[in-house]
Design a protein around this motif. Structure first.
Motif, PDB file in Angstrom:
ATOM      1  N   VAL A 173      -5.512   6.542 -11.838  1.00 43.71           N
ATOM      2  CA  VAL A 173      -6.173   5.241 -11.684  1.00 43.71           C
ATOM      3  C   VAL A 173      -5.413   4.389 -10.664  1.00 43.71           C
ATOM      4  O   VAL A 173      -6.024   3.701  -9.836  1.00 43.71           O
ATOM      5  CB  VAL A 173      -6.300   4.523 -13.047  1.00 43.71           C
ATOM      6  N   MET A 174      -4.084   4.454 -10.687  1.00 42.38           N
ATOM      7  CA  MET A 174      -3.318   3.670  -9.714  1.00 42.38           C
ATOM      8  C   MET A 174      -3.653   4.121  -8.286  1.00 42.38           C
ATOM      9  O   MET A 174      -3.894   3.302  -7.401  1.00 42.38           O
ATOM     10  CB  MET A 174      -1.821   3.825  -9.959  1.00 42.38           C
ATOM     11  N   ALA A 175      -3.673   5.438  -8.072  1.00 41.43           N
ATOM     12  CA  ALA A 175      -3.925   5.959  -6.719  1.00 41.43           C
ATOM     13  C   ALA A 175      -5.335   5.596  -6.249  1.00 41.43           C
ATOM     14  O   ALA A 175      -5.530   5.199  -5.094  1.00 41.43           O
ATOM     15  CB  ALA A 175      -3.738   7.480  -6.711  1.00 41.43           C
ATOM     16  N   THR A 176      -6.314   5.719  -7.143  1.00 34.08           N
ATOM     17  CA  THR A 176      -7.688   5.436  -6.705  1.00 34.08           C
ATOM     18  C   THR A 176      -7.946   3.934  -6.632  1.00 34.08           C
ATOM     19  O   THR A 176      -8.850   3.497  -5.919  1.00 34.08           O
ATOM     20  CB  THR A 176      -8.713   6.133  -7.622  1.00 34.08           C
ATOM     21  N   THR A 177      -7.148   3.146  -7.337  1.00 36.76           N
ATOM     22  CA  THR A 177      -7.220   1.689  -7.156  1.00 36.76           C
ATOM     23  C   THR A 177      -6.792   1.351  -5.728  1.00 36.76           C
ATOM     24  O   THR A 177      -7.398   0.487  -5.072  1.00 36.76           O
ATOM     25  CB  THR A 177      -6.303   0.979  -8.176  1.00 36.76           C
ATOM     26  N   ALA A 178      -5.763   2.046  -5.257  1.00 39.63           N
ATOM     27  CA  ALA A 178      -5.316   1.832  -3.876  1.00 39.63           C
ATOM     28  C   ALA A 178      -6.411   2.249  -2.891  1.00 39.63           C
ATOM     29  O   ALA A 178      -6.616   1.597  -1.864  1.00 39.63           O
ATOM     30  CB  ALA A 178      -4.026   2.608  -3.614  1.00 39.63           C
ATOM     31  N   VAL A 179      -7.139   3.325  -3.225  1.00 45.50           N
ATOM     32  CA  VAL A 179      -8.254   3.758  -2.372  1.00 45.50           C
ATOM     33  C   VAL A 179      -9.318   2.659  -2.314  1.00 45.50           C
ATOM     34  O   VAL A 179      -9.792   2.272  -1.240  1.00 45.50           O
ATOM     35  CB  VAL A 179      -8.875   5.072  -2.909  1.00 45.50           C
ATOM     36  N   PHE A 184       0.838  -1.201   0.000  1.00 45.52           N
ATOM     37  CA  PHE A 184       0.000   0.000   0.000  1.00 45.52           C
ATOM     38  C   PHE A 184       0.878   1.259   0.000  1.00 45.52           C
ATOM     39  O   PHE A 184       0.631   2.213  -0.750  1.00 45.52           O
ATOM     40  CB  PHE A 184      -0.909  -0.027   1.232  1.00 45.52           C
ATOM     41  N   ASN A 185       1.925   1.235   0.830  1.00 46.13           N
ATOM     42  CA  ASN A 185       2.851   2.380   0.854  1.00 46.13           C
ATOM     43  C   ASN A 185       3.515   2.576  -0.502  1.00 46.13           C
ATOM     44  O   ASN A 185       3.695   3.715  -0.957  1.00 46.13           O
ATOM     45  CB  ASN A 185       3.924   2.174   1.928  1.00 46.13           C
ATOM     46  N   LEU A 186       3.878   1.456  -1.152  1.00 46.89           N
ATOM     47  CA  LEU A 186       4.495   1.572  -2.482  1.00 46.89           C
ATOM     48  C   LEU A 186       3.553   2.264  -3.457  1.00 46.89           C
ATOM     49  O   LEU A 186       3.956   3.143  -4.224  1.00 46.89           O
ATOM     50  CB  LEU A 186       4.832   0.173  -3.021  1.00 46.89           C
ATOM     51  N   TYR A 187       2.286   1.862  -3.426  1.00 51.54           N
ATOM     52  CA  TYR A 187       1.291   2.505  -4.297  1.00 51.54           C
ATOM     53  C   TYR A 187       1.245   4.018  -4.038  1.00 51.54           C
ATOM     54  O   TYR A 187       1.331   4.830  -4.964  1.00 51.54           O
ATOM     55  CB  TYR A 187      -0.109   1.937  -4.023  1.00 51.54           C
ATOM     56  N   ILE A 226       3.224   6.131  -2.265  1.00 51.03           N
ATOM     57  CA  ILE A 226       4.443   6.939  -2.432  1.00 51.03           C
ATOM     58  C   ILE A 226       4.781   7.069  -3.925  1.00 51.03           C
ATOM     59  O   ILE A 226       5.153   8.149  -4.398  1.00 51.03           O
ATOM     60  CB  ILE A 226       5.605   6.329  -1.615  1.00 51.03           C
ATOM     61  N   SER A 227       4.591   5.972  -4.678  1.00 50.13           N
ATOM     62  CA  SER A 227       4.811   6.067  -6.132  1.00 50.13           C
ATOM     63  C   SER A 227       3.838   7.083  -6.726  1.00 50.13           C
ATOM     64  O   SER A 227       4.209   7.882  -7.601  1.00 50.13           O
ATOM     65  CB  SER A 227       4.576   4.714  -6.813  1.00 50.13           C
ATOM     66  N   ALA A 228       2.595   7.034  -6.256  1.00 47.05           N
ATOM     67  CA  ALA A 228       1.570   7.932  -6.820  1.00 47.05           C
ATOM     68  C   ALA A 228       1.926   9.398  -6.579  1.00 47.05           C
ATOM     69  O   ALA A 228       1.903  10.203  -7.516  1.00 47.05           O
ATOM     70  CB  ALA A 228       0.200   7.608  -6.230  1.00 47.05           C
ATOM     71  N   VAL A 229       2.266   9.745  -5.333  1.00 47.85           N
ATOM     72  CA  VAL A 229       2.543  11.173  -5.074  1.00 47.85           C
ATOM     73  C   VAL A 229       3.813  11.620  -5.805  1.00 47.85           C
ATOM     74  O   VAL A 229       3.883  12.752  -6.303  1.00 47.85           O
ATOM     75  CB  VAL A 229       2.621  11.506  -3.557  1.00 47.85           C
ATOM     76  N   ALA A 230       4.810  10.709  -5.902  1.00 46.27           N
ATOM     77  CA  ALA A 230       6.035  11.075  -6.634  1.00 46.27           C
ATOM     78  C   ALA A 230       5.720  11.306  -8.112  1.00 46.27           C
ATOM     79  O   ALA A 230       6.172  12.287  -8.720  1.00 46.27           O
ATOM     80  CB  ALA A 230       7.074   9.973  -6.470  1.00 46.27           C
ATOM     81  N   LEU A 231       4.915  10.410  -8.681  1.00 45.70           N
ATOM     82  CA  LEU A 231       4.565  10.568 -10.096  1.00 45.70           C
ATOM     83  C   LEU A 231       3.708  11.812 -10.326  1.00 45.70           C
ATOM     84  O   LEU A 231       3.869  12.516 -11.329  1.00 45.70           O
ATOM     85  CB  LEU A 231       3.826   9.318 -10.598  1.00 45.70           C
TER      86      LEU A 231
END
Lengths: 504, 181
Positions: free
Chosen positions: A73-79, A21-24, A26-31
């Protein structure tokens, strides 16, 4: 009904789940920060404050479009995963596979753009990928498409796993959507809104991804076997069917955050209703059939199809306003709200979604589209509901999660500064886009006429503020996520109201 | 009145109303109601929800009728019998427009296609505003009808991204006064 406990035990993450979850996130905010920097560079080039050459501008534009949609989509998939796993069994391997395929796809796209020179935009409209006039090779276009395929396959695996989990608990997708209660029957007040919204997007976006896979494979065949000619209108139709459902999924997966979190911050129940189920049943259908509004200037399409695009676009606003907005307003009105970062971001996200959506509804009117299509009105309205809507939803969840690590909703002095900077910068940025559309400034252009640079300059100022705020949010969230969760959280989380009060 | 100004005004008013609704709710969000008042406000909210739905539904029907009862696009599969016909071909990165001069105050039929990739055929009035547009697509001919109401030099600008030369892909179209005007 969603729990009123601020940090319930069944949401706490541990071990591998927490790491992934953290990977998702942190990757999302960096991207998001990186893609915003590309966007800022483009706006400042249009404002003549920077001198990005046109070939690089269109590479940036291709990367920015594909990168932002994919990351949203990646970030909201994590949501969706974060909340749905409380109700159905989700396999971690599916969530991990989606992340790995997303990263592989992203690497393909980055390589295709910055090494292969691909600048055919996220839309890869046939036959542009093979008509680059020497700017990129067919292999670069193919690699870009392979990147899309990898990302789509990853998302589909996640959806299939989620669908299997939902069917195991609720019997079938129709029951999970609450269809048996549309016309009567005793409503189960504990039927989770998260399950309804997730099911809706599993149905719609799986179709979208399949449509995307078809058109991507067709386009790949055409690249390597040019004698296999495609129909330009048919491929365009499939591309927008796929593209529209994909980005719509980001919104509707993100809105789960409002259903789950808003009642915790208002300390008021947010019960399920028949109107809510009608709204989501309609939304499922609308998301699937609304896409012709992208094709209103393709007169060769059947006219009934274009009329459907306008009518469904208008009606798709009804569930948003009547169900979600009114439901949230009812929940907020005369509540015991203490404003912290998650609650601020949740309310902002609702505003961004509705105000931006209104601009979208106007543009979906054929008469208006005749003078607004492919002007900056279009990025104006979608940046409105993506930047101030979807991203705010995702940030609300991220802030909520870092709050769960210390059993207190985040609300530092810097947070309280960052939020208005983001809000004001975002509003300046998106309203400048809309104003430019009103002045007939075209979208997707590296060079602007002197008469157009006024709104470019204003938008650049707004974008600088947004990037500064987002840079702070990204650091704050990354550090917060990596912090070890406080022990004894369960006891503290039972007093969710107290925790919120303490923060206020 | 310029359509873009109408749209801009409508959006500004709509966004202001939406913002006011949010401000009202945000101001009330920190004033907790007791149980009785809470139940009453939920009931009021449901009534408002019904009214909102009804108002939006009426707006939908009225708006749809107003914007669609005269369908804004011409039929594509039968002759249009326009007084003037202009053939338009887009290609990376130029326009071929034949003829490039048309008369004011009589309907012009533009037959728009592309030799290579997708382009956007947009006509800008001398004041810099788009007056109409359609897509130029390989393998298809889109027929666009337009009646110019002011003579002058109009600009044809590509509005669909078509590669490196997209921004400079433009030309002019002369609209002259009709005989006797």
């Amino acid at each position: 009904m969603a729990s009123l406990t601020m940090y319930p035990d069944n949401e706490r993450l541990a071990g591998g789940e927490r790491a992934v979850f953290n990977l998702y996130l942190i990757s999302a905010v960096a991207l998001f920060v990186l893609m915003m920097l590309l966007g800022l560079t483009m706006r400042m080039t249009q404002a003549t404050w920077l001198g990005l050459p046109p070939d690089m501008f269109y590479k940036f534009l291709s990367m920015h479009g594909a990168g932002m949609v994919g990351t949203a989509v990646m970030a909201t998939t994590a949501v969706m995963w974060f909340f749905l796993r409380k109700y159905v069994r989700l396999h971690l391997w599916a969530f991990v596979t989606n992340y790995v395929l997303f990263l592989l796809g992203a690497l393909c796209i980055i390589y295709a753009v910055f090494v292969g020179g691909y600048a055919g935009l996220w839309t890869f409209l046939y036959p542009l990928p093979t008509h680059s006039a020497g700017l990129w090779t067919p292999n670069a276009a193919a690699l870009f498409m392979v990147g899309y395929l990898l990302i789509g396959v990853g998302e589909l695996i996640f959806y299939l796993d989620a669908a299997a989990g939902i069917i195991k608990v609720y019997g079938n997708l129709g029951r999970a959507l609450g269809l048996p209660w549309l016309f009567g029957g005793k409503l189960d007040p504990d039927h989770p809104k998260t399950v309804v919204a997730s099911t809706s997007m599993i149905i719609a976006n799986s179709l979208g991804i399949l449509a995307g896979a078809v058109v991507l494979v067709m386009s790949l065949i055409n690249i390597f076997y040019p004698q296999v000619a495609l129909d330009a209108l048919f491929t365009k139709t499939l591309i927008y069917w796929f593209g529209h459902m994909y980005i719509n999924a980001a919104i509707y997966m993100g809105v789960i955050a409002i259903y789950e979190l808003l009642p915790r911050y208002t300390h008021k129940p947010y019960p399920l209703s028949r109107v809510f189920l009608w709204g989501w049943a309609a939304t499922t259908l609308f998301v699937i059939i609304v896409f012709p509004h992208h094709l209103l200037m393709d007169y060769a399409e059947p006219h009934w199809f274009l009329i459907m695009g306008q009518i469904v676009s208008w009606t798709s606003g009804l569930p948003v306003v009547v169900v979600t907005a009114m439901g949230a307003f009812t929940n907020l009105y005369r509540a015991n709200m203490r404003w912290t970062m998650p609650s601020r971001l949740l309310v902002l996200s609702l505003f961004g979604w509705i105000a931006g959506g209104f601009g979208a509804v106007l543009d979906s009117t054929i008469q208006i589209n005749l003078v607004m299509h492919n002007t900056q009105w279009v990025p104006g309205h979608f940046h409105f509901y993506l930047l101030l809507g979807v991203l705010a939803m995702a940030l609300a969840v991220m802030y909520h999660v870092i709050g769960s690590h210390v059993n207190q909703p985040p609300n530092t002095g810097l947070d309280r500064v960052g939020f208005p900077v983001y809000l004001v910068g975002g509003l300046i940025f998106v309203v400048s886009f809309l104003d430019a559309g009103h002045l007939s400034v075209p979208r997707r252009m590296a060079e602007h006429l002197p008469a157009w640079t006024g709104t470019d300059k204003l938008a650049s100022v707004g974008a600088i503020l947004v990037v500064l705020a987002m840079l702070y949010f990204a650091l704050r969230i990354s550090v917060g996520l990596l912090r070890r969760p406080a022990s004894g959280g369960a006891a503290a989380s039972r007093g969710g109201v107290g925790a919120a009060d303490a923060a206020g | 009145m310029i359509l873009q100004n109408v749209v801009w005004t409508v959006w500004l008013i709509g966004a202001a109303l939406i913002a006011l609704g949010f401000i009202f709710v945000i101001v009330q969000a920190g004033k907790p109601a007791d149980a009785g008042a809470g139940e009453k406000s939920v009931h009021t909210s449901h009534v408002l929800q019904g009214w909102l739905f009804a108002v939006l539904l009426v707006a939908f029907f009225v708006g749809s009728w107003a914007t669609l009862h005269r369908f804004p696009l011409p039929p594509q599969h039968r002759p249009l019998d326009a007084a003037q016909v202009v053939e338009v071909v887009g290609r990376q990165w130029s326009w071929q427009i034949t003829p490039a001069t048309v008369q004011n105050n009589s309907v012009v039929e533009f037959r728009v296609t592309s030799d290579d990739v997708n382009h956007g055929f947009a006509i800008y009035a001398p004041d810099g505003r788009i007056v109409t547009q359609t897509q130029a697509m390989p393998g298809y001919t889109n027929k666009l009808l337009y009646r110019f109401e002011q003579p002058g030099t109009y600009t044809v600008q590509c509005l669909e991204y078509c590669g490196l030369g997209h921004a400079p892909m433009k030309t002019t179209l002369e609209v002259v006064a009709a005989k006797g005007e």
